[in-house]
Design a protein around this motif. Structure first.
Motif, mmCIF file in Angstrom:
data_model
loop_
_atom_site.group_PDB
_atom_site.id
_atom_site.type_symbol
_atom_site.label_atom_id
_atom_site.label_comp_id
_atom_site.label_asym_id
_atom_site.label_seq_id
_atom_site.Cartn_x
_atom_site.Cartn_y
_atom_site.Cartn_z
ATOM 1 N N ASP A 45 0.854 -1.192 0.000
ATOM 2 C CA ASP A 45 0.000 0.000 0.000
ATOM 3 C C ASP A 45 0.890 1.241 0.000
ATOM 4 O OD1 ASP A 45 0.940 0.259 2.629
ATOM 5 O OD2 ASP A 45 -0.879 -0.579 3.506
ATOM 6 N N THR A 46 0.254 2.417 -0.100
ATOM 7 C CA THR A 46 1.044 3.647 -0.208
ATOM 8 C C THR A 46 1.801 3.952 1.085
ATOM 9 O OG1 THR A 46 -0.941 4.943 0.304
ATOM 10 C CG2 THR A 46 -0.373 4.682 -2.013
ATOM 11 N N SER A 47 1.295 3.494 2.228
ATOM 12 C CA SER A 47 2.035 3.704 3.475
ATOM 13 C C SER A 47 3.373 2.983 3.424
ATOM 14 C CB SER A 47 1.217 3.198 4.673
ATOM 15 O OG SER A 47 0.041 3.948 4.824
ATOM 16 N N GLU A 48 3.386 1.764 2.883
ATOM 17 C CA GLU A 48 4.644 1.018 2.752
ATOM 18 C C GLU A 48 5.584 1.713 1.771
ATOM 19 O OE1 GLU A 48 6.436 -3.274 1.248
ATOM 20 O OE2 GLU A 48 4.252 -3.054 1.441
ATOM 21 N N SER B 4 -4.871 15.273 8.521
ATOM 22 C CA SER B 4 -3.442 15.022 8.712
ATOM 23 C C SER B 4 -2.998 15.206 10.161
ATOM 24 C CB SER B 4 -2.629 15.962 7.813
ATOM 25 O OG SER B 4 -2.936 15.741 6.454
ATOM 26 N N GLU C 16 -7.440 5.614 -0.375
ATOM 27 C CA GLU C 16 -6.178 5.971 0.281
ATOM 28 C C GLU C 16 -6.347 6.855 1.510
ATOM 29 O OE1 GLU C 16 -3.819 7.866 -2.723
ATOM 30 O OE2 GLU C 16 -4.007 6.189 -4.104
ATOM 31 N N ARG D 137 7.423 4.341 3.537
ATOM 32 C CA ARG D 137 8.390 3.818 4.509
ATOM 33 C C ARG D 137 9.680 3.376 3.809
ATOM 34 N NH1 ARG D 137 3.914 1.198 6.678
ATOM 35 N NH2 ARG D 137 4.555 -0.812 5.819
ATOM 36 N N HIS E 203 -7.541 8.444 4.988
ATOM 37 C CA HIS E 203 -8.054 7.952 6.267
ATOM 38 C C HIS E 203 -9.297 8.720 6.696
ATOM 39 C CE1 HIS E 203 -4.440 5.615 6.572
ATOM 40 N NE2 HIS E 203 -3.663 6.693 6.559
#
Length: 292
Positions: free
Chosen positions: A152-155, A226, A257, A158, A259
């Protein structure tokens, strides 16, 4: 206008790095109970007339918006502009100049990714960019998810595209003074977007707020998708300390995507002055129907 107004004054469409059209965003905002809406695409105002027309067709009031990329203390900071003239030539020229370096930066990002075995990233990211002038890290992130490099975009963020990782290329954006000036001279209000995201030291953050205020900036996002709930009172206090109005916005980009959905944030703390109070004469009011 009440501080309890469901206003969402920060979101993105396909004109920058969102996945929905201005019209689809307007429909989603309306369905979620938003009464006052602004589309704030990155360094771009090309969707403003479409967004205002779509909002009015649904009976929603509208504020023009944009989110300008600024370099401050070697960090990318975002300044939201609200309530400006969308046909102001100086603002349009400033935003075009700010967009100008994105393609070269994207090519460098792709080269770095190629060095670690990820090929075709520029062309892949470009497929996700509704506006090629605004190709960004978000478009690269979607490509890396699509091709299975990341889950996913969070990974993605990272492992890639952030400082110290492959694909990170800094870019020098507009100056803080220029961004605030463009917004003000177009008749609008400048607002510091999601200040908690920048990870400044206390001294750097104080310098940002101080310089922003000196240039004529008037607002800060307090309640935003955010920020965490524990950060709302921190920036409510900052708004009061610096005599700034408070803004509220989801920073919505995509149903898959983001939250926080459009219109889903809690209300602003009651002791603050909402930005829409100071911008009441700049709000584009939806036509009101009257019973016959």
């Amino acid at each position: 206008m009440s501080i309890l107004l469901n206003a969402d004054l920060h979101c993105h469409s396909v004109v920058s790095d969102g996945t929905l059209t201005p019209e689809a965003l307007a429909a989603r905002a309306h369905a979620n109970g938003v009464a006052l809406w602004a589309l704030t695409d990155h360094d771009e105002i090309g969707g403003q007339h479409r967004a205002a027309a779509a909002a009015h067709a649904l009976g929603m009031d509208y504020l023009t918006g944009t989110e300008i990329s600024v370099t401050f203390a070697d960090t990318t900071v975002h300044i939201v502009g609200l309530g400006f003239d969308p046909d102001n030539a100086q603002l349009a020229q400033g935003l075009a100049a700010t967009r100008g370096g994105r393609s070269e930066r994207a090519q460098e990002m792709a080269q770095q990714l190629a060095h670690v075995g990820i090929r075709g990233a520029f062309e892949g990211a470009l497929r996700y960019a509704g506006n090629p002038e605004l190709i960004s890290r978000t478009h690269f992130a979607r490509f890396l998810v699509e091709t299975g490099v990341c889950h996913d975009t969070s990974e993605v963020f990272r492992r890639f595209l952030t400082e110290g990782n492959p694909g990170y290329v800094p870019h020098r954006w507009a100056t803080l003074g220029n961004a605030v000036r463009w917004i003000r001279e177009a008749g609008g209000m400048a607002v510091i977007a999601h200040p908690a995201r920048y990870r400044f030291t206390a001294n750097e953050e104080y310098a940002l707020f101080s310089e922003f205020k000196q240039h004529g900036g008037q607002g800060v996002e307090v309640v935003t998708g955010s920020h965490t709930p524990s950060e709302y009172p921190v920036y409510a206090a900052m708004a009061q300390e610096f005599g700034m109005a408070a803004s509220r916005g989801s920073d919505f980009h995509s149903p898959n995507e983001s939250h926080t959905d459009l219109g889903a944030l809690p209300d602003l703390p009651g002791q603050l002055t909402p930005v829409w109070e100071l911008l009441s004469d700049r709000i584009l009011r939806a036509p009101r129907t009257t019973a016959g």
